[in-house]
Design a protein around this motif. Structure first.
Motif, PDB file in Angstrom:
ATOM      1  N   ASP A  95       8.773  -8.831  -6.434  1.00  0.00           N
ATOM      2  CA  ASP A  95       9.776  -7.812  -6.772  1.00  0.00           C
ATOM      3  C   ASP A  95      10.099  -6.991  -5.520  1.00  0.00           C
ATOM      4  N   PRO A  96      10.726  -7.624  -4.521  1.00  0.00           N
ATOM      5  CA  PRO A  96      10.931  -6.952  -3.241  1.00  0.00           C
ATOM      6  C   PRO A  96      11.740  -5.660  -3.317  1.00  0.00           C
ATOM      7  N   GLN A  97      12.785  -5.622  -4.127  1.00  0.00           N
ATOM      8  CA  GLN A  97      13.603  -4.409  -4.205  1.00  0.00           C
ATOM      9  C   GLN A  97      12.797  -3.219  -4.696  1.00  0.00           C
ATOM     10  N   HIS A  98      12.042  -3.418  -5.761  1.00  0.00           N
ATOM     11  CA  HIS A  98      11.262  -2.324  -6.344  1.00  0.00           C
ATOM     12  C   HIS A  98      10.167  -1.856  -5.374  1.00  0.00           C
ATOM     13  N   VAL A  99       9.411  -2.792  -4.824  1.00  0.00           N
ATOM     14  CA  VAL A  99       8.318  -2.431  -3.915  1.00  0.00           C
ATOM     15  C   VAL A  99       8.866  -1.718  -2.677  1.00  0.00           C
ATOM     16  N   LEU A 100       9.934  -2.250  -2.095  1.00  0.00           N
ATOM     17  CA  LEU A 100      10.509  -1.611  -0.901  1.00  0.00           C
ATOM     18  C   LEU A 100      11.070  -0.231  -1.205  1.00  0.00           C
ATOM     19  N   MET A 101      11.706  -0.068  -2.347  1.00  0.00           N
ATOM     20  CA  MET A 101      12.250   1.239  -2.722  1.00  0.00           C
ATOM     21  C   MET A 101      11.122   2.272  -2.818  1.00  0.00           C
ATOM     22  N   GLN A 102      10.031   1.899  -3.471  1.00  0.00           N
ATOM     23  CA  GLN A 102       8.893   2.813  -3.581  1.00  0.00           C
ATOM     24  C   GLN A 102       8.258   3.079  -2.218  1.00  0.00           C
ATOM     25  N   ALA A 103       8.091   2.037  -1.420  1.00  0.00           N
ATOM     26  CA  ALA A 103       7.479   2.198  -0.094  1.00  0.00           C
ATOM     27  C   ALA A 103       8.323   3.098   0.793  1.00  0.00           C
ATOM     28  N   LYS A 104       9.622   2.922   0.762  1.00  0.00           N
ATOM     29  CA  LYS A 104      10.515   3.748   1.591  1.00  0.00           C
ATOM     30  C   LYS A 104      10.493   5.191   1.155  1.00  0.00           C
ATOM     31  N   ALA A 105      10.335   5.453  -0.139  1.00  0.00           N
ATOM     32  CA  ALA A 105      10.240   6.821  -0.635  1.00  0.00           C
ATOM     33  C   ALA A 105       8.960   7.487  -0.118  1.00  0.00           C
ATOM     34  N   VAL A 106       7.852   6.771  -0.151  1.00  0.00           N
ATOM     35  CA  VAL A 106       6.588   7.319   0.370  1.00  0.00           C
ATOM     36  C   VAL A 106       6.701   7.521   1.881  1.00  0.00           C
ATOM     37  N   TRP A 107       7.267   6.539   2.589  1.00  0.00           N
ATOM     38  CA  TRP A 107       7.459   6.638   4.040  1.00  0.00           C
ATOM     39  C   TRP A 107       8.266   7.898   4.394  1.00  0.00           C
ATOM     40  N   ALA A 108       9.324   8.167   3.635  1.00  0.00           N
ATOM     41  CA  ALA A 108      10.172   9.338   3.890  1.00  0.00           C
ATOM     42  C   ALA A 108       9.383  10.641   3.712  1.00  0.00           C
ATOM     43  N   ARG A 109       8.478  10.670   2.745  1.00  0.00           N
ATOM     44  CA  ARG A 109       7.650  11.871   2.555  1.00  0.00           C
ATOM     45  C   ARG A 109       6.632  12.021   3.692  1.00  0.00           C
TER      46      ARG A 109
ATOM     47  N   ALA B 181       0.843  -1.205   0.000  1.00  0.00           N
ATOM     48  CA  ALA B 181       0.000   0.000   0.000  1.00  0.00           C
ATOM     49  C   ALA B 181       0.875   1.252   0.000  1.00  0.00           C
ATOM     50  N   LEU B 182       1.927   1.257   0.820  1.00  0.00           N
ATOM     51  CA  LEU B 182       2.844   2.405   0.834  1.00  0.00           C
ATOM     52  C   LEU B 182       3.464   2.614  -0.538  1.00  0.00           C
ATOM     53  N   SER B 183       3.860   1.540  -1.191  1.00  0.00           N
ATOM     54  CA  SER B 183       4.491   1.666  -2.511  1.00  0.00           C
ATOM     55  C   SER B 183       3.529   2.273  -3.526  1.00  0.00           C
TER      56      SER B 183
END
Length: 137
Positions: free
Chosen positions: A120-134, A84-86
């Protein structure tokens, strides 16, 4: 008499609901995710407090490990659903659906979300972490 019984039942339910709200991960043992690869219910008599919540454990060893380093066992990204975060949404994860990636446990909202993360853990986590940071600057 009926009103008294109804009042007692509603007070009992309210007390139980308030208690359950203070339980982290709906009472699941956070250490079991990485050690057992399973969501295992914690026991009500093996508990520790951390960040205002009661964390329950299946064993004393798990409690000891958690108390030594709670951040290592607490779900990443605040326990929100990584998928969901991603996608730009902030939704709570369900403690029964999880994935351990690297040394971190992540919660998900459903089995379908878990499969999507694992595809696709790398892609999903990268997107989720970007949203989390915002959301959490």
């Amino acid at each position: 008499m009926i009103r008294t019984i109804a009042l007692l039942l509603s007070l009992t339910f309210a007390s139980h609901a308030a208690q359950a709200q203070d339980w982290a991960l709906d009472g699941m043992d956070p250490v079991s995710y990485s050690r057992e690869g399973a969501a295992i219910p914690g026991r009500s008599d093996i508990v520790t407090m951390w960040r205002g919540k009661s964390w329950h454990f299946a064993t004393e060893d798990n409690r000891t490990a958690f108390e030594a380093n709670p951040r290592a066992f607490a779900p990443g990204l605040g326990g929100l659903c990584v998928v969901a975060l991603s996608e730009g949404r902030s939704e709570p994860g369900n403690p029964r659906y999880f994935a351990v990636i690297g040394q971190r446990t992540y919660l998900l909202r459903s089995e379908a979300a878990r499969r999507r993360l694992l595809a696709d853990p790398q892609h999903v986590l990268m997107q989720a972490k970007a949203v989390w940071a915002r959301l959490h600057p």
